[in-house]
Design a protein around this motif. Structure first.
Motif, PDB file in Angstrom:
ATOM      1  N   ILE A   1      -4.541  -4.576  16.403  1.00  0.00           N
ATOM      2  CA  ILE A   1      -3.645  -5.696  16.670  1.00  0.00           C
ATOM      3  C   ILE A   1      -2.656  -5.373  17.786  1.00  0.00           C
ATOM      4  O   ILE A   1      -1.791  -6.162  18.091  1.00  0.00           O
ATOM      5  N   ALA A   2      -2.785  -4.221  18.440  1.00  0.00           N
ATOM      6  CA  ALA A   2      -1.884  -3.844  19.521  1.00  0.00           C
ATOM      7  C   ALA A   2      -2.694  -3.626  20.797  1.00  0.00           C
ATOM      8  O   ALA A   2      -3.897  -3.406  20.750  1.00  0.00           O
ATOM      9  N   ALA A   3      -2.030  -3.701  21.932  1.00  0.00           N
ATOM     10  CA  ALA A   3      -2.687  -3.453  23.212  1.00  0.00           C
ATOM     11  C   ALA A   3      -1.776  -2.596  24.075  1.00  0.00           C
ATOM     12  O   ALA A   3      -0.560  -2.676  23.979  1.00  0.00           O
ATOM     13  N   THR A   4      -2.377  -1.788  24.893  1.00  0.00           N
ATOM     14  CA  THR A   4      -1.636  -0.926  25.806  1.00  0.00           C
ATOM     15  C   THR A   4      -2.199  -1.121  27.208  1.00  0.00           C
ATOM     16  O   THR A   4      -3.409  -1.192  27.381  1.00  0.00           O
ATOM     17  N   GLN A   5      -1.319  -1.201  28.163  1.00  0.00           N
ATOM     18  CA  GLN A   5      -1.736  -1.355  29.561  1.00  0.00           C
ATOM     19  C   GLN A   5      -0.887  -0.435  30.426  1.00  0.00           C
ATOM     20  O   GLN A   5       0.323  -0.363  30.251  1.00  0.00           O
TER      21      GLN A   5
END
Length: 148
Positions: free
Chosen positions: A18-22
């Motif tokens: 449920i998380a995203a990293t960029q």
């Protein structure tokens, strides 16, 4: 009961789902520091006995204004900086004599962009004359130059 099961199911999901990293990028462009040099001062060479009048020096060096006889010189400032960069230029008076005031003006025909390593700025203006004595008088003005 269904709500409790749904909440418990959500709590058992892995955090990464449920998380995203960029990773972001930053661009840095370091410009050459601006430098200035006064090539010519603004100069009013007036006949005496002028009171309560305003004389203007034009880009040709001619003087205009009621009773303004003599000659003048437009001021020139050379600006050095990063090629093809546009500039923001501001001019203001720095000081004035009680009976002599200089209002500097940038000439409207200039292009504030660095070409071939530099550009020039022409400064004229209005000299407001009260009752002033003969002789040389020195007034200052300030030009502030920034990259746009």
């Amino acid at each position: 009961m269904f709500r409790l099961v749904a909440i418990l199911f959500c709590l058992t999901l892995p955090f990464n789902s449920i998380a995203a990293t960029q990773v972001g990028n930053a661009t840095v462009y370091i410009q050459k520091a601006l430098a200035t040099k006064q090539a010519k001062p603004v100069n009013f060479k007036l006949s005496s006995n002028l009171t309560n009048t305003t004389c203007s020096v034009e880009d040709t060096g001619n003087l205009s204004g009621e009773g303004c006889q003599g000659s003048g010189q437009i001021g020139e400032l050379q600006i050095f900086g990063t090629e093809s960069q546009s500039l923001s230029i501001d001019v203001r008076k720095e000081d004035s004599h009680s009976s002599l005031k200089f209002e500097p003006l940038l000439q409207s025909t200039q292009t504030p962009v660095i070409t071939s390593g530099s550009t020039r700025v022409l400064v004229g203006g209005d000299l407001v004359i009260g009752g002033v004595k003969e002789g040389a008088h020195s007034l200052t003005y300030v030009i502030t130059v920034n990259y746009n």
